[in-house]
Design a protein around this motif. Structure first.
Motif, mmCIF file in Angstrom:
data_model
loop_
_atom_site.group_PDB
_atom_site.id
_atom_site.type_symbol
_atom_site.label_atom_id
_atom_site.label_comp_id
_atom_site.label_asym_id
_atom_site.label_seq_id
_atom_site.Cartn_x
_atom_site.Cartn_y
_atom_site.Cartn_z
ATOM 1 N N LEU A 193 24.192 -17.642 31.738
ATOM 2 C CA LEU A 193 24.319 -18.825 32.573
ATOM 3 C C LEU A 193 24.184 -20.059 31.681
ATOM 4 O O LEU A 193 23.342 -20.082 30.774
ATOM 5 C CB LEU A 193 23.248 -18.812 33.654
ATOM 6 N N LYS A 194 25.013 -21.069 31.929
ATOM 7 C CA LYS A 194 25.048 -22.240 31.059
ATOM 8 C C LYS A 194 24.827 -23.522 31.847
ATOM 9 O O LYS A 194 24.953 -23.549 33.070
ATOM 10 C CB LYS A 194 26.385 -22.289 30.323
ATOM 11 N N SER A 195 24.556 -24.597 31.132
ATOM 12 C CA SER A 195 24.210 -25.887 31.744
ATOM 13 C C SER A 195 25.226 -26.313 32.790
ATOM 14 O O SER A 195 26.443 -26.196 32.592
ATOM 15 C CB SER A 195 24.104 -26.977 30.674
ATOM 16 N N GLY A 196 24.682 -26.817 33.913
ATOM 17 C CA GLY A 196 25.506 -27.355 34.972
ATOM 18 C C GLY A 196 26.150 -26.319 35.870
ATOM 19 O O GLY A 196 26.965 -26.671 36.713
ATOM 20 N N VAL A 197 25.794 -25.056 35.729
ATOM 21 C CA VAL A 197 26.473 -23.994 36.474
ATOM 22 C C VAL A 197 25.538 -23.364 37.496
ATOM 23 O O VAL A 197 24.387 -23.038 37.191
ATOM 24 C CB VAL A 197 27.029 -22.912 35.526
ATOM 25 N N GLU A 198 26.062 -23.204 38.696
ATOM 26 C CA GLU A 198 25.378 -22.473 39.762
ATOM 27 C C GLU A 198 26.101 -21.145 39.954
ATOM 28 O O GLU A 198 27.302 -21.129 40.214
ATOM 29 C CB GLU A 198 25.415 -23.268 41.064
ATOM 30 N N LEU A 199 25.382 -20.048 39.823
ATOM 31 C CA LEU A 199 25.920 -18.724 40.132
ATOM 32 C C LEU A 199 25.557 -18.442 41.577
ATOM 33 O O LEU A 199 24.383 -18.308 41.916
ATOM 34 C CB LEU A 199 25.333 -17.661 39.202
ATOM 35 N N ASN A 200 26.571 -18.360 42.443
ATOM 36 C CA ASN A 200 26.354 -18.184 43.871
ATOM 37 C C ASN A 200 26.798 -16.789 44.287
ATOM 38 O O ASN A 200 27.963 -16.424 44.121
ATOM 39 C CB ASN A 200 27.126 -19.251 44.650
ATOM 40 N N VAL A 201 25.849 -16.015 44.789
ATOM 41 C CA VAL A 201 26.098 -14.653 45.270
ATOM 42 C C VAL A 201 25.845 -14.690 46.775
ATOM 43 O O VAL A 201 24.718 -14.528 47.225
ATOM 44 C CB VAL A 201 25.176 -13.631 44.566
ATOM 45 N N GLN B 106 18.993 -24.303 28.557
ATOM 46 C CA GLN B 106 20.059 -24.935 29.332
ATOM 47 C C GLN B 106 19.433 -25.852 30.382
ATOM 48 O O GLN B 106 18.237 -25.787 30.643
ATOM 49 C CB GLN B 106 20.936 -23.873 30.002
ATOM 50 N N THR B 107 20.264 -26.691 31.013
ATOM 51 C CA THR B 107 19.807 -27.670 31.990
ATOM 52 C C THR B 107 20.664 -27.598 33.249
ATOM 53 O O THR B 107 21.869 -27.355 33.159
ATOM 54 C CB THR B 107 19.910 -29.092 31.389
ATOM 55 N N ASN B 108 20.032 -27.869 34.406
ATOM 56 C CA ASN B 108 20.731 -27.897 35.701
ATOM 57 C C ASN B 108 21.468 -26.583 35.963
ATOM 58 O O ASN B 108 22.699 -26.537 35.977
ATOM 59 C CB ASN B 108 21.710 -29.081 35.782
ATOM 60 N N VAL B 109 20.709 -25.540 36.171
ATOM 61 C CA VAL B 109 21.287 -24.223 36.435
ATOM 62 C C VAL B 109 20.681 -23.666 37.713
ATOM 63 O O VAL B 109 19.573 -24.040 38.111
ATOM 64 C CB VAL B 109 21.047 -23.248 35.260
ATOM 65 N N ALA B 110 21.435 -22.773 38.364
ATOM 66 C CA ALA B 110 20.937 -22.214 39.617
ATOM 67 C C ALA B 110 21.503 -20.824 39.841
ATOM 68 O O ALA B 110 22.625 -20.517 39.432
ATOM 69 C CB ALA B 110 21.312 -23.120 40.785
ATOM 70 N N VAL B 111 20.703 -20.009 40.517
ATOM 71 C CA VAL B 111 21.135 -18.713 41.037
ATOM 72 C C VAL B 111 20.838 -18.777 42.529
ATOM 73 O O VAL B 111 19.679 -18.896 42.938
ATOM 74 C CB VAL B 111 20.392 -17.539 40.367
ATOM 75 N N VAL C 296 15.891 -25.928 37.073
ATOM 76 C CA VAL C 296 16.343 -24.574 37.428
ATOM 77 C C VAL C 296 16.041 -24.331 38.899
ATOM 78 O O VAL C 296 14.970 -24.680 39.387
ATOM 79 C CB VAL C 296 15.605 -23.509 36.580
ATOM 80 N N ARG C 297 16.995 -23.714 39.591
ATOM 81 C CA ARG C 297 16.816 -23.453 41.017
ATOM 82 C C ARG C 297 17.189 -22.006 41.330
ATOM 83 O O ARG C 297 18.277 -21.542 40.999
ATOM 84 C CB ARG C 297 17.714 -24.411 41.788
ATOM 85 N N PHE C 298 16.261 -21.298 41.979
ATOM 86 C CA PHE C 298 16.509 -19.969 42.542
ATOM 87 C C PHE C 298 16.390 -20.139 44.055
ATOM 88 O O PHE C 298 15.348 -20.576 44.532
ATOM 89 C CB PHE C 298 15.479 -18.943 42.063
ATOM 90 N N GLU C 299 17.434 -19.777 44.802
ATOM 91 C CA GLU C 299 17.400 -20.066 46.233
ATOM 92 C C GLU C 299 18.109 -18.988 47.041
ATOM 93 O O GLU C 299 19.261 -18.644 46.753
ATOM 94 C CB GLU C 299 18.091 -21.420 46.459
ATOM 95 N N VAL D 250 11.227 -26.102 37.687
ATOM 96 C CA VAL D 250 11.785 -24.832 38.157
ATOM 97 C C VAL D 250 11.344 -24.625 39.606
ATOM 98 O O VAL D 250 10.155 -24.706 39.908
ATOM 99 C CB VAL D 250 11.284 -23.651 37.290
ATOM 100 N N THR D 251 12.301 -24.375 40.508
ATOM 101 C CA THR D 251 11.954 -24.120 41.899
ATOM 102 C C THR D 251 12.519 -22.781 42.346
ATOM 103 O O THR D 251 13.606 -22.381 41.924
ATOM 104 C CB THR D 251 12.483 -25.223 42.842
ATOM 105 N N ALA D 252 11.764 -22.108 43.186
ATOM 106 C CA ALA D 252 12.201 -20.845 43.785
ATOM 107 C C ALA D 252 11.877 -20.922 45.272
ATOM 108 O O ALA D 252 10.722 -21.109 45.647
ATOM 109 C CB ALA D 252 11.488 -19.664 43.142
ATOM 110 N N GLU D 253 12.914 -20.799 46.094
ATOM 111 C CA GLU D 253 12.733 -20.868 47.542
ATOM 112 C C GLU D 253 13.464 -19.710 48.204
ATOM 113 O O GLU D 253 14.615 -19.429 47.884
ATOM 114 C CB GLU D 253 13.282 -22.187 48.081
#
Length: 194
Positions: A52-60, A100-105, A149-152, A172-175
């Motif tokens: 996973l790289k900067s600025g990318v949200e991996l959406n499943v 990396q910066t600004n990443v999310a799953v 970083v965001r895990f949501e 880093v946030t996880a919700e």
């Protein structure tokens, strides 16, 4: 909104394009474009290590399953001198994000590490745990030195090793993250935060 500015580019994958190389290519393209969402559609996707790289949200999203490989050689050794630790004597990782910066799953789907494939599960019912194998087991998610970083909403299922290792992270946030695991597997616990 912080994420609105980095979600301009988007790539959507159908099960016909489910291999890890295609997903990695989309992550790389979103990063090169300044950020974006890589979104899977409903279906089962299989992959080895993803970066996973900067600025990318991996959406499943709901109905999508991203599954890891079943052998240690399906995963890269993620080695960086700045990490300085090797939990469980393994550098293997399913989803890696390093400095990396600004990443999310995100998404209401499932990331499945297929953990039981990495253990000797042929043990008597009286034994409380499966036997650890001699080979290294991968961590499901590893985020080292990352910021924003965001895990949501995601479900993390059956990690072969630590489910999510966050080291030297900032903001880093996880919700609403669900972690499901066969408790007979050793060391596949939830979030490890250093």
């Amino acid at each position: 909104m912080l994420w609105a500015s980095i979600l301009a580019a988007a790539a959507v994958f159908t099960p016909a394009s489910r291999d890890g190389a295609a997903i990695q290519k989309a992550i790389d393209a979103a990063n090169a474009a300044g950020g974006g969402v890589v979104r899977l559609e409903r279906g089962v996707y299989e992959s080895g290590t993803l970066y996973l790289k900067s600025g990318v949200e991996l959406n499943v999203p709901e109905g999508a399953v991203l599954r890891g490989g079943t052998r240690p050689e399906d995963y890269d050794d993620v080695v960086d001198a700045r990490i300085r630790k090797h939990p469980e004597r393994s550098d293997k990782v399913f989803i890696a994000c390093t400095f990396q910066t600004n990443v999310a799953v995100t998404g209401k789907g499932v990331i499945d590490g297929r953990g039981p494939c990495f253990y000797d599960t042929d043990v008597p019912a009286s034994e409380p745990f499966y036997r650890k194998p001699p080979h290294p087991r991968p961590r499901m998610l590893q985020f080292v030195g990352c910021r924003d970083v965001r895990f949501e909403d995601i479900t993390l299922k059956d990690s072969p090793g630590w489910t999510c290792w966050v080291r030297m992270g900032e903001n880093v946030t996880a919700e609403r993250v669900k972690i499901l695991a066969d408790q007979r597997m050793i060391n596949n616990d939830g979030f490890h935060i250093d």
